[in-house]
Design a protein around this motif. Structure first.
Motif, PDB file in Angstrom:
ATOM      1  N   THR A  60       0.828  -1.203   0.000  1.00  0.00           N
ATOM      2  CA  THR A  60       0.000   0.000   0.000  1.00  0.00           C
ATOM      3  C   THR A  60       0.862   1.253   0.000  1.00  0.00           C
ATOM      4  O   THR A  60       0.601   2.216  -0.743  1.00  0.00           O
ATOM      5  N   LEU A  61       1.913   1.240   0.819  1.00  0.00           N
ATOM      6  CA  LEU A  61       2.805   2.395   0.877  1.00  0.00           C
ATOM      7  C   LEU A  61       3.541   2.606  -0.434  1.00  0.00           C
ATOM      8  O   LEU A  61       3.579   3.719  -0.985  1.00  0.00           O
ATOM      9  N   THR A  62       4.129   1.532  -0.960  1.00  0.00           N
ATOM     10  CA  THR A  62       4.959   1.669  -2.160  1.00  0.00           C
ATOM     11  C   THR A  62       4.135   1.971  -3.407  1.00  0.00           C
ATOM     12  O   THR A  62       4.567   2.733  -4.273  1.00  0.00           O
ATOM     13  N   GLN A  63       2.948   1.395  -3.498  1.00  0.00           N
ATOM     14  CA  GLN A  63       2.115   1.642  -4.676  1.00  0.00           C
ATOM     15  C   GLN A  63       1.681   3.101  -4.747  1.00  0.00           C
ATOM     16  O   GLN A  63       1.715   3.723  -5.819  1.00  0.00           O
ATOM     17  N   PHE A  65       3.158   5.630  -3.195  1.00  0.00           N
ATOM     18  CA  PHE A  65       4.370   6.426  -3.392  1.00  0.00           C
ATOM     19  C   PHE A  65       4.791   6.399  -4.855  1.00  0.00           C
ATOM     20  O   PHE A  65       5.051   7.432  -5.472  1.00  0.00           O
ATOM     21  N   GLY A  66       4.830   5.186  -5.407  1.00  0.00           N
ATOM     22  CA  GLY A  66       5.258   5.037  -6.795  1.00  0.00           C
ATOM     23  C   GLY A  66       4.304   5.666  -7.781  1.00  0.00           C
ATOM     24  O   GLY A  66       4.715   6.244  -8.788  1.00  0.00           O
ATOM     25  N   GLY A  67       3.002   5.569  -7.481  1.00  0.00           N
ATOM     26  CA  GLY A  67       2.024   6.173  -8.386  1.00  0.00           C
ATOM     27  C   GLY A  67       2.182   7.676  -8.477  1.00  0.00           C
ATOM     28  O   GLY A  67       2.095   8.263  -9.563  1.00  0.00           O
ATOM     29  N   THR A  68       2.408   8.315  -7.332  1.00  0.00           N
ATOM     30  CA  THR A  68       2.637   9.762  -7.334  1.00  0.00           C
ATOM     31  C   THR A  68       3.969  10.090  -7.982  1.00  0.00           C
ATOM     32  O   THR A  68       4.088  11.028  -8.779  1.00  0.00           O
ATOM     33  N   LEU A  69       4.987   9.303  -7.636  1.00  0.00           N
ATOM     34  CA  LEU A  69       6.333   9.554  -8.140  1.00  0.00           C
ATOM     35  C   LEU A  69       6.396   9.442  -9.663  1.00  0.00           C
ATOM     36  O   LEU A  69       7.123  10.195 -10.323  1.00  0.00           O
ATOM     37  N   ALA A  70       5.620   8.497 -10.220  1.00  0.00           N
ATOM     38  CA  ALA A  70       5.683   8.244 -11.665  1.00  0.00           C
ATOM     39  C   ALA A  70       5.364   9.498 -12.461  1.00  0.00           C
ATOM     40  O   ALA A  70       6.041   9.818 -13.444  1.00  0.00           O
ATOM     41  N   ILE A 314      16.225  18.601  -7.748  1.00  0.00           N
ATOM     42  CA  ILE A 314      14.815  18.212  -7.675  1.00  0.00           C
ATOM     43  C   ILE A 314      14.593  16.952  -6.844  1.00  0.00           C
ATOM     44  O   ILE A 314      13.445  16.536  -6.673  1.00  0.00           O
ATOM     45  N   CYS A 315      15.675  16.355  -6.330  1.00  0.00           N
ATOM     46  CA  CYS A 315      15.522  15.128  -5.550  1.00  0.00           C
ATOM     47  C   CYS A 315      14.551  15.318  -4.392  1.00  0.00           C
ATOM     48  O   CYS A 315      13.638  14.517  -4.180  1.00  0.00           O
ATOM     49  N   SER A 316      14.722  16.391  -3.626  1.00  0.00           N
ATOM     50  CA  SER A 316      13.851  16.645  -2.480  1.00  0.00           C
ATOM     51  C   SER A 316      12.417  16.870  -2.925  1.00  0.00           C
ATOM     52  O   SER A 316      11.477  16.361  -2.312  1.00  0.00           O
ATOM     53  N   VAL A 317      12.242  17.637  -4.008  1.00  0.00           N
ATOM     54  CA  VAL A 317      10.894  17.906  -4.510  1.00  0.00           C
ATOM     55  C   VAL A 317      10.174  16.603  -4.838  1.00  0.00           C
ATOM     56  O   VAL A 317       9.034  16.361  -4.421  1.00  0.00           O
ATOM     57  N   VAL A 318      10.855  15.743  -5.590  1.00  0.00           N
ATOM     58  CA  VAL A 318      10.240  14.508  -6.061  1.00  0.00           C
ATOM     59  C   VAL A 318       9.930  13.560  -4.903  1.00  0.00           C
ATOM     60  O   VAL A 318       8.817  13.022  -4.788  1.00  0.00           O
ATOM     61  N   LEU A 319      10.898  13.349  -4.012  1.00  0.00           N
ATOM     62  CA  LEU A 319      10.721  12.385  -2.931  1.00  0.00           C
ATOM     63  C   LEU A 319       9.669  12.840  -1.920  1.00  0.00           C
ATOM     64  O   LEU A 319       8.824  12.046  -1.482  1.00  0.00           O
ATOM     65  N   VAL A 320       9.690  14.095  -1.545  1.00  0.00           N
ATOM     66  CA  VAL A 320       8.715  14.586  -0.579  1.00  0.00           C
ATOM     67  C   VAL A 320       7.316  14.594  -1.181  1.00  0.00           C
ATOM     68  O   VAL A 320       6.331  14.242  -0.518  1.00  0.00           O
ATOM     69  N   THR A 321       7.205  14.978  -2.456  1.00  0.00           N
ATOM     70  CA  THR A 321       5.902  14.949  -3.108  1.00  0.00           C
ATOM     71  C   THR A 321       5.378  13.521  -3.201  1.00  0.00           C
ATOM     72  O   THR A 321       4.186  13.265  -2.977  1.00  0.00           O
ATOM     73  N   GLY A 322       6.256  12.574  -3.529  1.00  0.00           N
ATOM     74  CA  GLY A 322       5.844  11.173  -3.566  1.00  0.00           C
ATOM     75  C   GLY A 322       5.381  10.679  -2.214  1.00  0.00           C
ATOM     76  O   GLY A 322       4.400   9.929  -2.094  1.00  0.00           O
ATOM     77  N   ALA A 323       6.080  11.091  -1.144  1.00  0.00           N
ATOM     78  CA  ALA A 323       5.672  10.689   0.206  1.00  0.00           C
ATOM     79  C   ALA A 323       4.339  11.306   0.590  1.00  0.00           C
ATOM     80  O   ALA A 323       3.528  10.685   1.289  1.00  0.00           O
TER      81      ALA A 323
END
Length: 457
Positions: A60-63, A65-70, A314-323
Motif C-alpha cells: 500500500t505504501l509503495t504503490q 508512493f510510486g504512483g505519485t512519483l511516476a 529536484i531530488c527533495s521535490v520529487v521524494l517529498v511529493t511522492g511521500a
C-alpha cells in the motif's frame, strides 16, 4: 474491540485521520524531522491503525508512493531541464522583460497571473507551474521583494483553471456524472475563475507578500549564470512555452470530444494527437525542441551539463511529493473518505451547499482533489436527477461548488502541497500560511459566487 471492527467505525476513522495530521505537524514543525521521513512514518502507523492488513502494508505504501512519483518525477524532471536551459540562455529574462514592458513594473504580478491562466487552459497545474517557474523567478529577482508577490498569482492562475474549467479532467468528470453541458460549463467556469483568481490569489499575494519575505534565490532554477552571448528572441522563448500548451490541448480537447461522442476514438490521427498530448510526452518533445533550438547558443557538452545540473536539486521535490501522495493514498485505502461521505450525504442540506461541504470534507480527509470531486459528484447525482427544477446553469454551478470544495485546505496529505513548498523554497509552516490559505480562499470564493448566481438565476 477487534481492530477490524473498530476500523469500520466512521468516528474512529475520522479521529485517526485527525490524529495523523496533528502528528505530522508536531514531527515536522516542532521536532524538525524531515518531511520525507515524517510522512513515511505517519503513513505506516496510520495504515496499521485503520486496519490495513500487515501483509498489505508495504504494498500500500509503495504503490501510492510510486504512483505519485511516476507522474511527478517525469513532470518536474523535464520541466526543470526546460527551465534551466531557458534561464541559462537568457530566455527567461527576455520573456520577463517583455511582460514587464507590456504591463509595467507595478503590474508584473498581474502579468504573471494572466499568463498562467492562459497557459493553464490546457496544461495541468503541476506541469504549468514547473515550466513557468524560471519566468516567475526572473521577474521576482529583477524587482526584488518577496517571491510570494509574483509566485502566488501564477500558482493561483493555474489552480483556478485546473479546478473549474474544462477540458481539465475534474470538472469534466463531475459534469458527466451530473449531466451538465460541457460547453456551458466552460463558459461558466471561466467567468467564475476570473474574479475568483483576482480576489483569492492576486489580492492575497499582495497581502502576504508584504508580510512574509520569501527569497527569490532558488536552487532549482537559479544556480547558473546567463550566457554572455546574444540572447534568444522573444518569439523563440514564447514558442518553447506554447509548444507543450499546444500539444496538451490536443490531448485534453480530443479526449473531451471523444467522451462526448463527437469524435471517433479509433481514428488513427486522433489517437496519435492524444498520445503526443500526454503531459510527459509533450514535455519530452519540448525538451528535445529546446535542445535543438538552443544548440546554436550552446555546444553539446554545455547542454548536457545544464540538463545534469537541473536534475540534482529536484531530488527533495520529487521524494517529498511522492511521500505526500503515499500519505493521501493510505487515507483513501483506509476508507476514511467513504466513511465521511456516508456521514454527510443524508444531512438534508440544499444541493449546492451539500455539494461544496461533502467535497471539502473529502478533500481535507484524504487529500486528492480528483477523488473528492468525483466521489461527491457520484454521491449527489441521484439527488440532482430527482430535482426537476434544476436547469443547465444550475448543473454547471453545482459542478463549480464541488470543484470549489475539492480545492480548499491543501495540506500534508496533498502531493500538490509538497510540490509548491519545494518549488517556492518554503518550509511547511510558511506553506500552510500561504498556499493553504490561498487555495481555501479560491475554493470558497468560487462557491460563494456559484451560490449567489444560483439564487439570482
Amino acid at each position: 474491540m477487534d481492530l477490524q471492527l473498530l476500523s469500520n467505525s466512521p468516528s474512529y476513522l475520522l479521529s485517526t485521520a485527525l490524529i495523523a495530521v496533528i502528528a505530522l505537524l508536531i514531527l515536522i514543525i516542532y521536532f524538525r524531522i524531515h518531511a520525507f521521513i515524517s510522512l513515511i512514518l505517519v503513513s505506516a502507523i496510520t495504515a496499521l491503525a485503520t486496519g490495513i492488513p500487515i501483509e498489505k502494508l508495504v504494498p500500500t505504501l509503495t504503490q501510492n508512493f510510486g504512483g505519485t512519483l511516476a507522474s511527478v518525477a517525469l513532470l518536474v524532471g523535464q520541466g526543470a531541464m526546460i527551465g534551466k536551459i531557458l534561464e541559462a540562455s537568457g530566455g527567461a529574462s527576455v520573456l520577463a522583460n517583455t511582460l514587464i514592458n507590456r504591463f509595467g513594473p507595478d503590474r508584473a504580478p498581474m502579468a504573471l497571473g494572466v499568463a498562467s491562466m492562459l497557459f493553464g487552459f490546457p496544461i495541468f497545474f503541476d506541469a504549468g507551474l514547473v515550466v513557468l517557474m524560471p519566468i516567475i523567478l526572473s521577474v521576482a529577482h529583477r524587482f526584488g521583494g518577496s517571491l510570494l508577490l509574483y509566485a502566488l498569482p501564477a500558482a493561483g492562475g493555474f489552480a483556478v483553471m485546473h479546478a473549474f474549467v474544462p477540458p481539465h479532467p475534474g470538472p469534466v468528470a463531475a459534469a458527466q456524472f451530473l449531466g451538465a453541458d460541457i460547453g456551458m460549463l466552460l463558459v461558466v467556469g471561466f467567468v467564475i475563475a476570473i474574479p475568483t483568481w483576482y480576489l483569492g490569489s492576486y489580492m492575497f499575494s499582495i497581502y502576504s507578500g508584504k508580510r512574509l519575505v520569501i527569497p527569490t534565490e532558488n536552487n532549482l532554477f537559479s544556480s547558473v549564470q546567463e550566457t554572455k552571448g546574444p540572447k534568444p528572441k522573444f518569439l523563440t522563448v514564447l514558442s518553447v512555452l506554447l509548444l507543450p500548451m499546444l500539444l496538451i490541448s490536443f490531448n485534453t480537447g480530443l479526449s473531451t470530444l471523444t467522451a462526448m461522442g463527437l469524435v471517433e476514438s479509433t481514428n488513427i490521427l486522433v489517437q496519435s494527437l492524444i498520445i503526443l498530448g500526454q503531459t510527459p510526452i509533450a514535455l519530452l518533445i519540448t525538451v528535445m525542441f529546446c535542445l535543438i533550438v538552443f544548440s546554436r547558443q550552446f555546444d553539446k557538452s554545455s547542454l548536457q551539463s545544464l540538463c545534469e545540473k537541473s536534475l540534482a536539486p529536484i531530488c527533495s521535490v520529487v521524494l517529498v511529493t511522492g511521500a505526500g501522495g503515499m500519505f493521501g493514498g493510505v487515507l483513501r485505502a483506509s476508507g476514511i473518505g467513504d466513511a465521511l461521505a456516508g456521514a454527510l450525504s443524508d444531512m438534508g442540506m440544499p444541493i449546492i451547499l451539500a455539494a461544496f461541504t461533502i467535497s471539502a470534507c473529502l478533500r481535507v480527509a484524504q487529500g486528492s482533489a480528483t477523488v473528492a470531486l468525483t466521489t461527491t459528484a457520484a454521491l449527489i447525482s441521484p439527488a440532482v436527477a430527482m430535482s426537476a427544477d434544476l436547469h443547465g446553469l444550475d448543473l454547471c454551478l453545482i459542478v463549480i461548488a464541488i470543484a470549489g470544495g475539492a480545492t480548499i485546505l491543501s495540506h500534508f496529505n496533498d502531493s500538490g502541497f509538497w510540490l509548491v513548498s519545494r518549488l517556492f523554497n518554503m518550509d511547511e509552516k510558511t506553506t500552510l500560511k500561504t498556499w493553504t490559505v490561498m487555495v481555501t480562499l479560491l475554493g470558497t470564493t468560487a462557491f460563494l459566487i456559484a451560490a449567489l448566481l444560483s439564487i439570482l438565476f
